[in-house]
Design an enzyme around this catalytic site. Structure first.
Site, PDB file in Angstrom:
ATOM      1  N   GLU A 302     -24.004  23.095 107.341  1.00 29.72           N
ATOM      2  CA  GLU A 302     -24.019  24.282 108.195  1.00 29.72           C
ATOM      3  C   GLU A 302     -22.631  24.905 108.304  1.00 29.72           C
ATOM      4  OE1 GLU A 302     -26.611  25.907 110.085  1.00 29.72           O
ATOM      5  OE2 GLU A 302     -24.923  27.279 110.046  1.00 29.72           O
ATOM      6  N   ASP A 306     -21.393  28.627 107.095  1.00 25.97           N
ATOM      7  CA  ASP A 306     -20.830  29.626 108.004  1.00 25.97           C
ATOM      8  C   ASP A 306     -19.510  30.177 107.470  1.00 25.97           C
ATOM      9  OD1 ASP A 306     -22.965  29.225 109.679  1.00 25.97           O
ATOM     10  OD2 ASP A 306     -21.897  27.932 111.090  1.00 25.97           O
ATOM     11  N   SER A 528     -29.306  30.753 109.815  1.00 30.13           N
ATOM     12  CA  SER A 528     -27.946  30.241 109.779  1.00 30.13           C
ATOM     13  C   SER A 528     -27.072  30.943 108.779  1.00 30.13           C
ATOM     14  CB  SER A 528     -27.986  28.790 109.302  1.00 30.13           C
ATOM     15  OG  SER A 528     -28.049  27.933 110.353  1.00 30.13           O
ATOM     16  N   ASP A 570     -34.684  49.684 107.486  1.00 37.68           N
ATOM     17  CA  ASP A 570     -35.893  49.158 108.109  1.00 37.68           C
ATOM     18  C   ASP A 570     -36.643  48.247 107.126  1.00 37.68           C
ATOM     19  OD1 ASP A 570     -37.899  48.774 109.919  1.00 37.68           O
ATOM     20  OD2 ASP A 570     -38.804  50.761 109.690  1.00 37.68           O
ATOM     21  N   ILE A 571     -37.067  47.109 107.625  1.00 40.32           N
ATOM     22  CA  ILE A 571     -37.884  46.188 106.825  1.00 40.32           C
ATOM     23  C   ILE A 571     -39.323  46.361 107.306  1.00 40.32           C
ATOM     24  CG2 ILE A 571     -38.232  43.775 106.127  1.00 40.32           C
ATOM     25  CD1 ILE A 571     -35.431  44.981 105.439  1.00 40.32           C
ATOM     26  N   ASP A 591     -39.235  45.577 115.056  1.00 44.58           N
ATOM     27  CA  ASP A 591     -40.275  44.568 115.260  1.00 44.58           C
ATOM     28  C   ASP A 591     -39.592  43.239 115.547  1.00 44.58           C
ATOM     29  OD1 ASP A 591     -39.871  43.091 112.615  1.00 44.58           O
ATOM     30  OD2 ASP A 591     -40.280  45.124 111.919  1.00 44.58           O
TER      31      ASP A 591
END
Ligand SMILES: *[C@@H]1O[C@H](CO)[C@@H](O)[C@H](O)[C@H]1NC(C)=O
Ligand SMILES: *[C@@H]1O[C@H](CO)[C@@H](O)[C@H](O)[C@H]1NC(C)=O
Ligand SMILES: *[C@@H]1O[C@H](CO)[C@@H](O)[C@H](O)[C@H]1NC(C)=O
Ligand SMILES: *[C@@H]1O[C@H](CO)[C@@H](O)[C@H](O)[C@H]1NC(C)=O
Ligand SMILES: *[C@@H]1O[C@H](CO)[C@@H](O)[C@H](O)[C@H]1NC(C)=O
Ligand SMILES: *[C@@H]1O[C@H](CO)[C@@H](O)[C@H](O)[C@H]1NC(C)=O
Length: 614
Positions: A302, A306, A528, A570-571, A591
């Site tokens: 992780e 990052d 993540s 926009d997706i 959404d």
């Protein structure tokens, strides 16, 4: 913030002595809070009374409503105070407890012989180490060990009390009822090969097709897809971006150097230059992962993701890494082998003591909102508002299991009712919550089905989605969220809180990021990945603002929902998945799966009002 180790023993002895006499209080005790242990936890034996607990007492803040008013004014692009962020002193002044609250709580602690107090910057938290046995008297409660289904054990209680006259002056005391089991939102299936999504279509745009590989997405692809490639940073002396690490995660410099050399060579110096802060003994190191770290603990996937996602796109903007330790709030003993600190609170209270805070900070951890008592989630969320008031954007990954994973969607009220499970801190209205996409033209909501990997069941991956049950809908969502709920036509009624803060706010790529771990190239997935990538892109928007002599974006959502959304693509395809249903549909416009969509950097810069950078 903590008293030094050498005082531990004497504190323990002093508290033992005090135990001999009864607890003093000027009013009788009554129950302050009850909270069920979530289903994933099994109650074991009584906790060891001699274990030390780092008790955090949250005093009621003096004037949070006023802080909130300031926060919205300085974050609203239509307000004359837009961008006039508050100083650390101004924030502390607004939230410090009243003299009455402070006096009454101190009187109670003093009369019970509790010494060696430490404080948060606004003195709205008192922190003190005490043996479990003593805390049991002080809060008229009993601690038991509870075991999470993943094997992790903590000492907690499901009910605690306070003298009645203190109920109005103390919001929360932890660790008591908080069953935090934070997890990195990293949906990596180690040893499972990356597979091309069934919905994948080759991009028609030749420049995107040339650099974007759906099973190994790189900084070059993000820079092309989100159009940051042309930008030359101009405020590297003022601008900063940070990210947080918990659970022993450490960003590894040699891994990051290999990554940047290969994928963003102009930024290779970031691998050596990022700053590391250790909070509560959080781990930091400069060298590679040791053999034991890689095989015994398997950490730093992780943290590497990052730092690599941020440094890959943010063009040498100085990076700060915060590592918050979890241990020990308890001295480990055979009955409490491990424990984690209340993670976000320790970090945010430390951050608020700092004079200067990075303008953007990314966090890729979260957990079900219902595992945390409401009073405590509310307080942590308020501390995030304080960071926002100082001019910092907080990005949180929205989670990796859609509306709640498979076979896990049950209420935590003792009734085990089937319902959707929102995530915290993504559900806090003062943070910007980031969902995930995949594919390139078009980008769609991320999804990978459940399957068995090397004999282990791996739940599906889809971006965290939902409506808070603790936080009501903030005003900035009034234009879009009720319209979305209406468009559902009653679908899933009763399974989610229609009036709650809905998330995520936006999205970015989150499947198969190329990265380096343990000196080896691989790929990794999760919101993540989406959160630090978004943090890197908005850091470049701040660069343009700072270079124009303007304030950074700060608490992003009021701007995002009134103006900034026009700079997002926009997706429109996909669903949230989870709770054994299809989940919320992705629609045209906002959404609760992909928010307003994915960054279009040049448009975001224009909308931000930066006049430099072209
Ligand atoms: C939406 O996704 C589905 C499956 O992922 C695919 O079959 C369909 O063609 C997509 N529609 C659009 C408009 O991209
Ligand atoms: C292809 O994508 C690039 C990068 O987003 C963009 O600059 C270019 O205008 C696109 N070309 C076409 C023909 O859409
Ligand atoms: C895409 O990445 C995969 C690694 O996941 C690699 O095997 C493959 O060759 C790459 N495809 C192209 C066209 O570069
Ligand atoms: C590595 O872990 C093993 C097993 O826990 C332990 O015995 C050994 O001492 C560790 N080695 C180092 C160098 O820390
Ligand atoms: C990490 O790298 C070391 C050195 O190459 C190797 O011995 C070890 O097996 C690796 N760990 C894992 C889990 O792959
Ligand atoms: C995974 O394996 C278990 C046991 O072999 C099986 O019962 C289960 O159906 C499998 N799940 C999936 C998603 O393939």
């Amino acid at each position: 913030m903590r008293s030094v180790l050498s005082t531990l023993l004497s504190a323990a002895i002093a508290a033992q002595a005090v135990l001999a006499s009864p607890i003093r209080a000027r009013s009788p005790y009554s129950v302050k809070e009850t909270h069920y242990a979530p289903r994933e936890w099994t109650k074991l034996n009584r906790a060891n009374g001699e274990s030390l607990i780092e008790l955090q007492i949250g005093l009621k803040q003096g004037n949070f409503d006023e802080l909130e008013r300031h926060l919205y004014e300085v974050s609203d692009p239509e307000h004359e105070r837009y961008g006039k962020h508050l100083s650390a002193e101004a924030v502390d002044e607004l939230v410090k407890p009243t003299k009455e609250s402070s006096d009454l709580v101190h009187e109670w602690l003093r009369e019970n012989g509790v010494e060696d107090l430490s404080y948060s910057s606004a003195k709205d938290w008192i922190i003190v180490r005490l043996p479990v046995e003593f805390v049991e008297h002080l809060l008229d409660t009993e601690y038991h060990n509870y075991k999470h289904e993943d094997g992790h054990v903590v000492a907690r209680t499901t009910r605690w009390s306070l003298p009645r006259h203190l109920h109005a002056h103390i919001d929360t005391v932890q660790p008591t009822t908080s069953f935090f089991r934070t997890a990195a939102n990293d949906a990596t299936w180690v040893n499972a090969p990356a597979e091309v999504p069934a919905s994948y279509q080759k991009p028609s745009n030749a420049s995107i097709a040339a650099v974007c590989n759906v099973t190994s997405v790189t900084p070059e692809c993000f820079a092309t897809l989100y159009s940051t490639k042309w930008y030359k940073p101009q405020a590297l002396k003022k601008n900063k971006v940070g990210f947080t690490n918990y659970l022993g995660e450490i960003p590894i410099r040699p891994d990051t150097e290999i990554f940047l050399k290969k994928y963003a060579p102009a930024s290779v110096s970031s691998a050596k230059s990022f700053k590391q802060y250790s909070i509560d003994n959080g781990p930091v190191q400069d060298g590679p992962l040791t053999y034991n770290q890689s095989t015994v603990e398997g950490i730093s996937r992780e943290a590497n993701l990052d730092v690599q996602a941020i440094s890959g796109i943010s063009k040498l903007t100085p990076i700060t890494s915060y590592s918050t330790g979890g241990e020990p709030p308890f001295i480990p003993d055979p009955s409490t082998p491990t424990n984690t600190n209340e993670p976000y609170l320790a970090w945010v209270n430390w951050l608020l003591t700092q004079k200067s805070i990075p303008q953007v900070i990314s966090t890729s951890y979260g957990e079900p909102e219902q595992s945390i008592p409401r009073s405590y989630a509310e307080r942590v969320c308020k501390q995030f508002a304080q960071v926002g008031a100082r001019g910092t954007t907080l990005f949180f990954s929205s989670g990796d299991h859609g509306i709640g994973g498979t076979d896990k969607c049950y209420s935590n009220d003792g009734k085990n009712t089937y319902k959707f499970i929102p995530n915290f801190p993504a559900s806090c209205p003062f943070v910007t919550s980031v969902g995930a996409t995949m594919n390139f033209q078009p980008e769609v909501a991320v999804y990978r089905a459940s399957r068995n990997v090397s004999g282990v069941f791996r739940d599906f991956y889809a971006g965290g989605s939902g409506f808070s049950e603790y936080f009501t809908r903030p005003k900035y969502q009034d234009k879009v969220v009720p319209a979305y709920v209406k468009s559902l036509g009653g679908l899933y009624d009763g399974l989610y809180e229609k009036k709650g803060r809905a998330y995520p706010d936006l999205a970015a790529q989150g499947l198969y990021f190329a990265y380096v771990w343990n000196l080896t190239e691989g790929v990794i997935s999760g919101t993540s990945a989406s959160a630090p990538l978004s943090a890197g892109i908005f850091t470049l928007v701040n660069d343009a603002l700072l270079a124009s002599g303007k304030s950074p974006l700060g608490f992003l959502n009021p701007w995002l929902y009134s103006k900034g959304y026009k700079g997002l693509t926009d997706i429109t395809n996909g669903t949230s998945h989870g709770c054994n249903v299809d989940g919320f549909p992705v629609t045209k416009g906002w959404d609760p799966v992909t928010g307003f969509g994915t960054p279009n950097f040049p448009d975001l810069v224009k909308l931000s009002g930066a006049d430099c950078g072209w």
